[in-house]
Design an enzyme around this catalytic site. Structure first.
Site, PDB file in Angstrom:
ATOM      1  N   GLY A   1     -10.946  24.303  32.007  1.00  0.00           N
ATOM      2  CA  GLY A   1     -12.015  25.271  31.690  1.00  0.00           C
ATOM      3  C   GLY A   1     -11.766  26.158  30.477  1.00  0.00           C
ATOM      4  O   GLY A   1     -12.579  26.191  29.549  1.00  0.00           O
ATOM      5  N   VAL A   2     -10.650  26.862  30.454  1.00  0.00           N
ATOM      6  CA  VAL A   2     -10.357  27.756  29.329  1.00  0.00           C
ATOM      7  C   VAL A   2      -9.934  26.936  28.105  1.00  0.00           C
ATOM      8  O   VAL A   2     -10.422  27.158  26.987  1.00  0.00           O
ATOM      9  CB  VAL A   2      -9.234  28.756  29.705  1.00  0.00           C
ATOM     10  CG1 VAL A   2      -8.847  29.610  28.504  1.00  0.00           C
ATOM     11  CG2 VAL A   2      -9.670  29.629  30.884  1.00  0.00           C
ATOM     12  N   GLY A   3      -9.061  25.966  28.295  1.00  0.00           N
ATOM     13  CA  GLY A   3      -8.542  25.188  27.178  1.00  0.00           C
ATOM     14  C   GLY A   3      -9.628  24.420  26.439  1.00  0.00           C
ATOM     15  O   GLY A   3      -9.605  24.301  25.215  1.00  0.00           O
ATOM     16  N   GLU A   4     -10.603  23.897  27.205  1.00  0.00           N
ATOM     17  CA  GLU A   4     -11.669  23.097  26.584  1.00  0.00           C
ATOM     18  C   GLU A   4     -12.739  23.970  25.937  1.00  0.00           C
ATOM     19  O   GLU A   4     -13.426  23.540  25.019  1.00  0.00           O
ATOM     20  CB  GLU A   4     -12.332  22.199  27.642  1.00  0.00           C
ATOM     21  CG  GLU A   4     -11.429  21.076  28.121  1.00  0.00           C
ATOM     22  CD  GLU A   4     -11.946  20.394  29.386  1.00  0.00           C
ATOM     23  OE1 GLU A   4     -13.181  20.326  29.573  1.00  0.00           O
ATOM     24  OE2 GLU A   4     -11.125  19.957  30.203  1.00  0.00           O
ATOM     25  N   ASN A   5     -12.896  25.196  26.450  1.00  0.00           N
ATOM     26  CA  ASN A   5     -14.042  26.001  26.024  1.00  0.00           C
ATOM     27  C   ASN A   5     -13.739  27.243  25.210  1.00  0.00           C
ATOM     28  O   ASN A   5     -14.632  27.768  24.550  1.00  0.00           O
ATOM     29  CB  ASN A   5     -14.850  26.430  27.260  1.00  0.00           C
ATOM     30  CG  ASN A   5     -15.467  25.249  27.971  1.00  0.00           C
ATOM     31  OD1 ASN A   5     -16.289  24.544  27.392  1.00  0.00           O
ATOM     32  ND2 ASN A   5     -15.048  25.001  29.198  1.00  0.00           N
TER      33      ASN A   5
ATOM     34  N   HIS B   1      -0.564  19.946  38.857  1.00  0.00           N
ATOM     35  CA  HIS B   1      -1.572  19.475  37.884  1.00  0.00           C
ATOM     36  C   HIS B   1      -1.124  18.172  37.228  1.00  0.00           C
ATOM     37  O   HIS B   1      -1.574  17.836  36.136  1.00  0.00           O
ATOM     38  CB  HIS B   1      -1.810  20.494  36.743  1.00  0.00           C
ATOM     39  CG  HIS B   1      -2.475  21.773  37.149  1.00  0.00           C
ATOM     40  ND1 HIS B   1      -2.134  22.979  36.578  1.00  0.00           N
ATOM     41  CD2 HIS B   1      -3.444  22.040  38.037  1.00  0.00           C
ATOM     42  CE1 HIS B   1      -2.873  23.944  37.096  1.00  0.00           C
ATOM     43  NE2 HIS B   1      -3.686  23.396  37.995  1.00  0.00           N
TER      44      HIS B   1
ATOM     45  N   ARG C   1      -3.198  34.471  39.470  1.00  0.00           N
ATOM     46  CA  ARG C   1      -1.760  34.351  39.724  1.00  0.00           C
ATOM     47  C   ARG C   1      -0.952  34.899  38.556  1.00  0.00           C
ATOM     48  O   ARG C   1      -1.332  34.708  37.402  1.00  0.00           O
ATOM     49  CB  ARG C   1      -1.375  32.883  39.936  1.00  0.00           C
ATOM     50  CG  ARG C   1      -1.739  32.348  41.313  1.00  0.00           C
ATOM     51  CD  ARG C   1      -1.413  30.866  41.412  1.00  0.00           C
ATOM     52  NE  ARG C   1      -2.632  30.091  41.592  1.00  0.00           N
ATOM     53  CZ  ARG C   1      -2.756  28.796  41.313  1.00  0.00           C
ATOM     54  NH1 ARG C   1      -1.730  28.122  40.829  1.00  0.00           N
ATOM     55  NH2 ARG C   1      -3.896  28.187  41.525  1.00  0.00           N
TER      56      ARG C   1
ATOM     57  N   ARG D   1      -6.634  13.459  46.646  1.00  0.00           N
ATOM     58  CA  ARG D   1      -5.701  14.302  45.910  1.00  0.00           C
ATOM     59  C   ARG D   1      -4.803  14.990  46.931  1.00  0.00           C
ATOM     60  O   ARG D   1      -5.286  15.624  47.870  1.00  0.00           O
ATOM     61  CB  ARG D   1      -6.465  15.349  45.125  1.00  0.00           C
ATOM     62  CG  ARG D   1      -5.537  16.306  44.425  1.00  0.00           C
ATOM     63  CD  ARG D   1      -6.294  17.448  43.798  1.00  0.00           C
ATOM     64  NE  ARG D   1      -5.343  18.294  43.080  1.00  0.00           N
ATOM     65  CZ  ARG D   1      -5.477  19.615  42.982  1.00  0.00           C
ATOM     66  NH1 ARG D   1      -6.498  20.224  43.550  1.00  0.00           N
ATOM     67  NH2 ARG D   1      -4.597  20.314  42.319  1.00  0.00           N
TER      68      ARG D   1
ATOM     69  N   ASN E   1     -11.095  15.637  47.260  1.00  0.00           N
ATOM     70  CA  ASN E   1     -10.149  16.705  46.952  1.00  0.00           C
ATOM     71  C   ASN E   1     -10.379  17.816  47.971  1.00  0.00           C
ATOM     72  O   ASN E   1     -11.260  18.655  47.806  1.00  0.00           O
ATOM     73  CB  ASN E   1     -10.393  17.194  45.521  1.00  0.00           C
ATOM     74  CG  ASN E   1      -9.441  18.294  45.111  1.00  0.00           C
ATOM     75  OD1 ASN E   1      -8.672  18.810  45.935  1.00  0.00           O
ATOM     76  ND2 ASN E   1      -9.491  18.663  43.847  1.00  0.00           N
TER      77      ASN E   1
ATOM     78  N   ASN F   1      -8.475  27.700  36.280  1.00  0.00           N
ATOM     79  CA  ASN F   1      -8.175  28.872  37.117  1.00  0.00           C
ATOM     80  C   ASN F   1      -6.677  28.948  37.333  1.00  0.00           C
ATOM     81  O   ASN F   1      -6.066  29.987  37.183  1.00  0.00           O
ATOM     82  CB  ASN F   1      -8.909  28.783  38.450  1.00  0.00           C
ATOM     83  CG  ASN F   1     -10.343  29.239  38.313  1.00  0.00           C
ATOM     84  OD1 ASN F   1     -10.611  30.261  37.693  1.00  0.00           O
ATOM     85  ND2 ASN F   1     -11.260  28.487  38.891  1.00  0.00           N
ATOM     86  N   GLY F   2      -6.102  27.799  37.717  1.00  0.00           N
ATOM     87  CA  GLY F   2      -4.647  27.657  37.667  1.00  0.00           C
ATOM     88  C   GLY F   2      -4.307  27.185  36.262  1.00  0.00           C
ATOM     89  O   GLY F   2      -5.151  26.583  35.596  1.00  0.00           O
TER      90      GLY F   2
ATOM     91  N   GLU G   1      -9.586  14.690  36.396  1.00  0.00           N
ATOM     92  CA  GLU G   1      -8.654  14.340  37.461  1.00  0.00           C
ATOM     93  C   GLU G   1      -9.261  13.335  38.439  1.00  0.00           C
ATOM     94  O   GLU G   1      -8.567  12.457  38.941  1.00  0.00           O
ATOM     95  CB  GLU G   1      -8.221  15.618  38.196  1.00  0.00           C
ATOM     96  CG  GLU G   1      -7.277  16.455  37.344  1.00  0.00           C
ATOM     97  CD  GLU G   1      -7.101  17.880  37.839  1.00  0.00           C
ATOM     98  OE1 GLU G   1      -8.010  18.701  37.587  1.00  0.00           O
ATOM     99  OE2 GLU G   1      -6.078  18.169  38.478  1.00  0.00           O
TER     100      GLU G   1
ATOM    101  N   LYS H   1     -14.122  18.907  47.426  1.00  0.00           N
ATOM    102  CA  LYS H   1     -14.861  18.318  46.300  1.00  0.00           C
ATOM    103  C   LYS H   1     -14.830  16.816  46.473  1.00  0.00           C
ATOM    104  O   LYS H   1     -13.806  16.265  46.889  1.00  0.00           O
ATOM    105  CB  LYS H   1     -14.178  18.649  44.973  1.00  0.00           C
ATOM    106  CG  LYS H   1     -14.319  20.075  44.525  1.00  0.00           C
ATOM    107  CD  LYS H   1     -13.752  20.214  43.100  1.00  0.00           C
ATOM    108  CE  LYS H   1     -13.196  21.614  42.906  1.00  0.00           C
ATOM    109  NZ  LYS H   1     -12.237  21.732  41.836  1.00  0.00           N
TER     110      LYS H   1
HETATM  111  P1  ADP Z   1     -10.243  24.865  38.141  1.00  0.00           P
HETATM  112  O1  ADP Z   1      -8.817  25.208  37.880  1.00  0.00           O
HETATM  113  O2  ADP Z   1     -10.820  25.609  39.303  1.00  0.00           O
HETATM  114  O3  ADP Z   1     -10.567  23.399  38.100  1.00  0.00           O
HETATM  115  P2  ADP Z   1     -11.603  25.005  35.572  1.00  0.00           P
HETATM  116  O4  ADP Z   1     -10.710  24.069  34.871  1.00  0.00           O
HETATM  117  O5  ADP Z   1     -13.014  24.615  35.805  1.00  0.00           O
HETATM  118  O6  ADP Z   1     -10.980  25.543  36.923  1.00  0.00           O
HETATM  119  O7  ADP Z   1     -11.584  26.381  34.756  1.00  0.00           O
HETATM  120  C1  ADP Z   1     -12.306  27.481  35.215  1.00  0.00           C
HETATM  121  C2  ADP Z   1     -12.158  28.617  34.214  1.00  0.00           C
HETATM  122  O8  ADP Z   1     -12.568  28.174  32.925  1.00  0.00           O
HETATM  123  C3  ADP Z   1     -13.073  29.797  34.511  1.00  0.00           C
HETATM  124  O9  ADP Z   1     -12.444  30.721  35.359  1.00  0.00           O
HETATM  125  C4  ADP Z   1     -13.311  30.394  33.145  1.00  0.00           C
HETATM  126  O10 ADP Z   1     -12.385  31.450  32.933  1.00  0.00           O
HETATM  127  C5  ADP Z   1     -13.003  29.295  32.173  1.00  0.00           C
HETATM  128  N1  ADP Z   1     -14.158  28.921  31.364  1.00  0.00           N
HETATM  129  C6  ADP Z   1     -15.166  28.091  31.665  1.00  0.00           C
HETATM  130  N2  ADP Z   1     -16.052  28.033  30.665  1.00  0.00           N
HETATM  131  C7  ADP Z   1     -15.593  28.841  29.692  1.00  0.00           C
HETATM  132  C8  ADP Z   1     -16.053  29.214  28.393  1.00  0.00           C
HETATM  133  N3  ADP Z   1     -17.202  28.738  27.878  1.00  0.00           N
HETATM  134  N4  ADP Z   1     -15.298  30.079  27.682  1.00  0.00           N
HETATM  135  C9  ADP Z   1     -14.149  30.575  28.177  1.00  0.00           C
HETATM  136  N5  ADP Z   1     -13.670  30.266  29.388  1.00  0.00           N
HETATM  137  C10 ADP Z   1     -14.383  29.413  30.134  1.00  0.00           C
END
Ligand code: ADP
Length: 401
Positions: free
Chosen positions: A327-331, A177, A238, A88, A23, A208-209, A381, A30
């Site tokens: 990142g945000v959706g999973e965490n 995506h 963004r 990618r 990627n 991030n996106g 991905e 990556k």
């Molecule tokens: P990318 O789009 O670069 O692949 P990711 O899917 O890894 O990014 O998402 C990165 C974002 O996920 C970070 O900027 C952060 O805001 C969010 N994130 C990661 N871990 C957590 C967490 N435990 N709680 C809330 N947000 C998180």
């Protein structure tokens, strides 16, 4: 350019089950090496800050470093067990609607799409070129971020601007995506124990996106990103949706140049623009301390998400699942909770206890009585790209002509 086409490459030997996924982003490379015999991950790495101080000079140097790191781990690219390399590629335009075996002609087509993705496609092309020089004998496959969205019907893909101008400049909604939306929507059907063709899913990819998609029976019918990855949801840096009049106003009234507006909307907007932080974890910490700017950023982010959930519910008619990923959706249980709170009239009932549990695998976070399942499904991905790549390496399409 190196003129070796790989279309005619022999099928991989039986023990050649490894796939390298590359990627090459605008400022980072990556990589992951997977063994498709059991889909295990043998190695992964990241070379960052390309062209920046303290980083490597350019993409070629970054790929050299990645190749060296693999070699140092005894997983060099010269291994006969390597079956294929998957790349990618961000923008496939209307030309590429599926993973594609790379030839010189394919590289040229990807180059023709550079105006649509000026930051990304050139980096992708460098990755492809270097990898083909390293292993001209191997099948190499381009997997496009836009491909899954190529099924979006004209009514959703068209902007309501002059058709001739739109067609001349390739202006339409392409979406991005796609690899993640495809992977996650299929994994959601699996989690529900149903065939993908039977389920309608709203996928919320929040990294991030960030982007949303509406997937009917495994087929994407709408998506929040557009001509570029700037449209739609609020993202780390963004803006997502803005009135296009904002751009005109900034140019006329603030005297901003096109490049300045570009930087503002892509790099200094979103969560960062609203509160100075683009990491949802930091925003959560600040909100807990009563920080008003962080709270506003969170509220704008969540409001936009709810809008898209509502819009895509109307687009799909019947929704079987809303699924959060990246990142945000999973965490972030807080984002999931706030985005879907009060949507019982739409058949969405969260289970706040389940939602708050920290876990890593695919899981349901809705109440058992919820008509619409709410799920968290980690995206992967690289695995999706590796699967597409390996499938094409094993069963290359018949050569035409
Ligand atoms: P990318 O789009 O670069 O692949 P990711 O899917 O890894 O990014 O998402 C990165 C974002 O996920 C970070 O900027 C952060 O805001 C969010 N994130 C990661 N871990 C957590 C967490 N435990 N709680 C809330 N947000 C998180």
């Amino acid at each position: 350019m190196n003129g070796r086409a790989t279309t005619g490459a022999a099928r991989p030997a039986a023990d050649a089950t490894r796939v390298l996924v590359l990627n090459s982003g605008s400022s980072s490379v990556k990589y992951q090496l997977l063994d498709m015999a059991d889909e295990s991950r043998l190695a992964s790495g990241l070379v960052e800050r390309i062209g920046e101080e303290g980083g490597v000079a350019d993409h070629t140097a970054a790929l050299d470093r990645a190749a060296r790191e693999l070699k140092d781990r005894g997983l060099g690219l010269d291994s006969p067990r390597l079956a294929a390399i998957g790349h990618r590629v961000v923008h496939g335009g209307t030309r590429f609607t599926a993973p594609t075996l790379i030839t010189d002609e394919v590289v040229e087509e990807i180059r023709r799409l550079v105006p649509l993705a000026p930051l990304h496609n050139p980096a992708n092309i460098t990755g492809i070129t270097v990898a083909r020089e390293l292993r001209p004998d191997l099948p190499q496959v381009a997997v496009f971020d836009t491909a899954f969205h190529s099924t979006v019907p004209e009514a959703a893909a068209r902007y309501a601007i002059d058709t001739e101008t739109a067609d001349r400049y390739g202006i339409r909604r392409y979406g991005f995506h796609g690899t993640s939306h495809a992977f996650v929507s299929a994994a959601t059907a699996e989690l529900l124990g149903r065939a993908p063709a039977e389920v309608n899913v709203i996928v919320l990819h929040l990294g991030n996106g960030a982007s949303a998609s509406a997937v009917r029976g495994g087929v994407c019918v709408d998506t929040s990103m557009g001509l570029t990855p700037l449209e739609g949801l609020v993202m780390g840096t963004r803006s997502g949706d803005v009135d296009p009049g904002v751009l005109l106003h900034l140019e006329r009234e603030a005297g901003m140049s096109t490049d300045e507006v570009d930087r503002l909307l892509n790099k200094r907007s979103g969560l960062l623009g609203l509160c100075g932080d683009n990491d949802m974890r930091e925003i959560g910490r600040r909100m807990a301390e009563g920080d008003a700017a962080a709270q506003l950023a969170f509220d704008v982010y969540v409001h936009r998400l709810r809008r898209y959930v509502g819009a895509f519910t109307a687009v799909l008619g019947r929704v079987d699942a809303v699924v959060f990923t990246a990142g945000v959706g999973e965490n972030s249980a807080a984002v999931r909770e706030a985005a879907l709170r009060g949507l019982e009239p739409l058949g969405i009932e969260m289970d706040s206890v389940r939602n708050a549990v920290r876990a890593s695998g695919p899981r349901l976070v809705s109440a058992p009585s919820s008509r619409v399942a709410v799920a968290v499904v980690p995206t992967d991905e690289e695995l999706a790209i590796a699967r597409d790549t390996y499938a094409l390496a094993l069963h290359p399409p018949q050569e035409v002509g």
